[in-house]
Design a protein around this motif. Structure first.
Motif, PDB file in Angstrom:
ATOM      1  N   GLN A  11       0.427  -1.188   0.030  1.00 59.92           N
ATOM      2  CA  GLN A  11       0.315  -0.128   0.283  1.00 59.92           C
ATOM      3  C   GLN A  11       0.791   1.050   0.521  1.00 59.92           C
ATOM      4  OE1 GLN A  11      -2.350   0.499   3.397  1.00 59.92           O
ATOM      5  NE2 GLN A  11      -3.817   1.581   2.971  1.00 59.92           N
ATOM      6  N   TYR A  21       3.868   7.153   2.073  1.00 61.62           N
ATOM      7  CA  TYR A  21       4.043   6.193   2.890  1.00 61.62           C
ATOM      8  C   TYR A  21       3.736   5.077   2.445  1.00 61.62           C
ATOM      9  CZ  TYR A  21       3.327   9.891   7.059  1.00 61.62           C
ATOM     10  OH  TYR A  21       2.955  11.257   7.434  1.00 61.62           O
ATOM     11  N   TYR A  23       3.335   0.940   2.913  1.00 63.28           N
ATOM     12  CA  TYR A  23       3.834  -0.103   4.101  1.00 63.28           C
ATOM     13  C   TYR A  23       4.058  -0.968   2.882  1.00 63.28           C
ATOM     14  CZ  TYR A  23       0.239   2.888   6.198  1.00 63.28           C
ATOM     15  OH  TYR A  23      -0.773   3.657   7.002  1.00 63.28           O
ATOM     16  N   ARG A  28       6.620  -3.516   7.508  1.00 60.51           N
ATOM     17  CA  ARG A  28       7.509  -1.739   7.915  1.00 60.51           C
ATOM     18  C   ARG A  28       6.390  -0.664   7.288  1.00 60.51           C
ATOM     19  NH1 ARG A  28      13.492  -0.839   7.251  1.00 60.51           N
ATOM     20  NH2 ARG A  28      13.658  -2.157   8.734  1.00 60.51           N
ATOM     21  N   ILE A  29       6.582   0.117   8.046  1.00 57.01           N
ATOM     22  CA  ILE A  29       5.930   1.103   6.578  1.00 57.01           C
ATOM     23  C   ILE A  29       7.037   2.319   8.100  1.00 57.01           C
ATOM     24  CG2 ILE A  29       4.291   3.079   7.176  1.00 57.01           C
ATOM     25  CD1 ILE A  29       3.047   1.209   9.212  1.00 57.01           C
ATOM     26  N   ARG A  90      11.638   4.735   8.894  1.00 58.00           N
ATOM     27  CA  ARG A  90      10.802   3.852   9.238  1.00 58.00           C
ATOM     28  C   ARG A  90       9.652   4.706  10.322  1.00 58.00           C
ATOM     29  NH1 ARG A  90      11.455  -2.459  11.770  1.00 58.00           N
ATOM     30  NH2 ARG A  90       9.284  -2.768  11.913  1.00 58.00           N
ATOM     31  N   ASP A  93       2.372   3.575  11.920  1.00 58.57           N
ATOM     32  CA  ASP A  93       1.437   3.470  10.716  1.00 58.57           C
ATOM     33  C   ASP A  93       0.383   4.703  10.919  1.00 58.57           C
ATOM     34  OD1 ASP A  93      -0.389   3.694   9.050  1.00 58.57           O
ATOM     35  OD2 ASP A  93      -1.418   1.903  10.075  1.00 58.57           O
TER      36      ASP A  93
END
Length: 99
Positions: A11, A21, A23, A28-29, A90, A93
């Motif tokens: 995403q 951002y 995903y 990990r984001i 990193r 969310d």
């Protein structure tokens, strides 16, 4: 090399101030600041348009991409190296903080 993780974006969301951002399939984001690439010009110059930046973002080729053709053709997109995106800052969310 078996067992090594190959980053796969599942995403991508537009963030504030020309950030993205990402995903990943492992949870990990990361946040990618696109301003340096946009200001460098070249293929990324079209991302300076806020409408295109936010309206064409998607996931193609397993990474953050912008759909140039409007038909989600993976050969007609601007995409980022998934390893570069994975190595970006990193973050937690950003959607969890939306009330």
């Amino acid at each position: 090399m078996s067992g090594e993780y190959f980053p796969e974006v599942v995403q991508a969301l537009v963030g504030p101030d020309q950030t993205v951002y990402a995903y990943f399939s492992d949870g990990r984001i990361t946040r990618v600041d696109m301003k340096p690439l946009i200001s460098a010009g070249g293929v990324f110059s079209c991302l300076a348009s806020d409408d295109f930046f936010s309206g064409a973002i998607t996931v193609l080729n397993g990474t953050v991409a912008w759909d140039v053709s409007g038909v989600f053709d993976p050969t007609q997109c601007i995409d980022l190296d998934p390893f570069t995106v994975y190595a970006a800052e990193r973050v937690s969310d950003p959607l969890e903080s939306v009330a």
